[in-house]
Design a protein around this motif. Structure first.
Motif, PDB file in Angstrom:
ATOM      1  N   UNK A  74       0.813  -1.212   0.000  1.00 26.94           N
ATOM      2  CA  UNK A  74       0.000   0.000   0.000  1.00 26.94           C
ATOM      3  C   UNK A  74       0.847   1.263   0.000  1.00 26.94           C
ATOM      4  N   UNK A  75       1.903   1.270   0.812  1.00 25.63           N
ATOM      5  CA  UNK A  75       2.800   2.428   0.861  1.00 25.63           C
ATOM      6  C   UNK A  75       3.525   2.603  -0.466  1.00 25.63           C
ATOM      7  N   UNK A  76       3.937   1.511  -1.070  1.00 23.63           N
ATOM      8  CA  UNK A  76       4.589   1.583  -2.379  1.00 23.63           C
ATOM      9  C   UNK A  76       3.648   2.164  -3.420  1.00 23.63           C
ATOM     10  N   UNK A  77       2.401   1.709  -3.401  1.00 27.44           N
ATOM     11  CA  UNK A  77       1.417   2.171  -4.385  1.00 27.44           C
ATOM     12  C   UNK A  77       1.147   3.665  -4.249  1.00 27.44           C
ATOM     13  N   UNK A  78       1.042   4.156  -3.023  1.00 31.23           N
ATOM     14  CA  UNK A  78       0.797   5.586  -2.838  1.00 31.23           C
ATOM     15  C   UNK A  78       1.968   6.415  -3.359  1.00 31.23           C
ATOM     16  N   UNK A  79       3.189   5.929  -3.144  1.00 28.07           N
ATOM     17  CA  UNK A  79       4.351   6.629  -3.679  1.00 28.07           C
ATOM     18  C   UNK A  79       4.356   6.641  -5.192  1.00 28.07           C
ATOM     19  N   UNK A  80       4.014   5.507  -5.796  1.00 33.13           N
ATOM     20  CA  UNK A  80       3.948   5.430  -7.258  1.00 33.13           C
ATOM     21  C   UNK A  80       2.872   6.364  -7.796  1.00 33.13           C
ATOM     22  N   UNK A  81       1.732   6.389  -7.135  1.00 38.35           N
ATOM     23  CA  UNK A  81       0.617   7.201  -7.606  1.00 38.35           C
ATOM     24  C   UNK A  81       0.911   8.683  -7.658  1.00 38.35           C
ATOM     25  N   UNK A  82       1.765   9.163  -6.756  1.00 36.07           N
ATOM     26  CA  UNK A  82       2.053  10.602  -6.729  1.00 36.07           C
ATOM     27  C   UNK A  82       2.766  11.070  -7.994  1.00 36.07           C
ATOM     28  N   UNK A  83       3.372  10.142  -8.717  1.00 33.82           N
ATOM     29  CA  UNK A  83       4.157  10.532  -9.886  1.00 33.82           C
ATOM     30  C   UNK A  83       3.310  10.667 -11.150  1.00 33.82           C
ATOM     31  N   UNK A  84       2.253   9.881 -11.265  1.00 33.05           N
ATOM     32  CA  UNK A  84       1.516   9.786 -12.524  1.00 33.05           C
ATOM     33  C   UNK A  84       1.023  11.138 -13.023  1.00 33.05           C
ATOM     34  N   UNK A  85       0.215  11.792 -12.226  1.00 32.46           N
ATOM     35  CA  UNK A  85      -0.410  13.040 -12.659  1.00 32.46           C
ATOM     36  C   UNK A  85       0.609  14.156 -12.819  1.00 32.46           C
ATOM     37  N   UNK A  86       1.572  14.208 -11.902  1.00 34.59           N
ATOM     38  CA  UNK A  86       2.573  15.282 -11.949  1.00 34.59           C
ATOM     39  C   UNK A  86       3.399  15.201 -13.231  1.00 34.59           C
TER      40      UNK A  86
END
Length: 205
Positions: free
Chosen positions: A94-106
């Motif tokens: 879950x922590x890994x996924x949240x970190x990955x998610x922050x990059x997509x939109x930016x």
């Protein structure tokens, strides 16, 4: 930065159930549940970074911190694969996924902000193509490592009907390395001020 991140996300969404089901001996139901933190974490990270990006000038800071954490948590997941309790593995995913998610939109907005308006479609389509291509390649590589590396994975399936966690550990280490590469590329990316409206274009300018 986007292709290795998306490739890692896609590869994880496919290979984590393959790892959890035969390696840990859990049911098919638990194997499906293993993906829930990962699938929830990505949109949470993307939403958070998107809202932050609209409110601050230094929009790279949050994704850099979050992706650094993701590299650490994924590395921990790789190191403890097959030995950590199920609940701890879920927290790490879950922590890994949240970190990955922050990059997509930016990354998407930063790319669109960097090109001229009449190149928006071309730039966005090229980025999405590279994301999908990288994802397809990495999924194939992950599968080859897990099931074909030295024949260990295939032999285990043939003899016991299960795959040892050890055969999947290189997959997760490679995924952590890809996230590290994505972080390095993102750090090197220029942080341009966001434009608040479309600039007029004339000819090929």
């Amino acid at each position: 930065a986007a292709p290795p991140t998306v490739a890692t996300s896609l590869g994880h969404s496919i290979k984590v159930p393959n790892f959890v089901d035969p390696s840990l001996g859990v049911s098919a139901r638990q194997s499906g549940l293993a993906l829930i933190p990962f699938m929830i974490g990505v949109p949470i990270g993307a939403t958070t970074s998107g809202r932050t990006m609209a409110a601050v000038a230094r929009y790279k800071r949050l994704p850099m911190v979050a992706l650094s954490v993701a590299v650490l948590t994924l590395g921990t997941f790789a190191a403890t694969a097959g030995r950590a309790p199920f609940w701890l593995s879920e927290i790490l995913l879950g922590a890994t996924a949240m970190g990955i998610g922050t990059l997509f939109l930016v990354v998407t907005v930063a790319l669109q902000n960097a090109v001229k308006m009449h190149y928006l479609g071309t730039a966005t389509a090229t980025m999405n193509f590279m994301r999908q291509l990288a994802g397809a390649v990495i999924v194939a590589v992950f599968g080859a490592i897990a099931l074909g590396g030295g024949g260990l994975g295939v032999e285990a399936l043939e003899t016991r009907g299960a795959v040892d966690a050890e055969t999947f550990r290189p997959v997760f280490w490679l995924a952590a390395g890809l996230l590290g590469l994505a972080l390095a590329l993102f750090v090197a990316m220029e942080e341009r001020p966001l434009r608040d409206k479309a600039a007029p274009t004339t000819g090929d300018e």
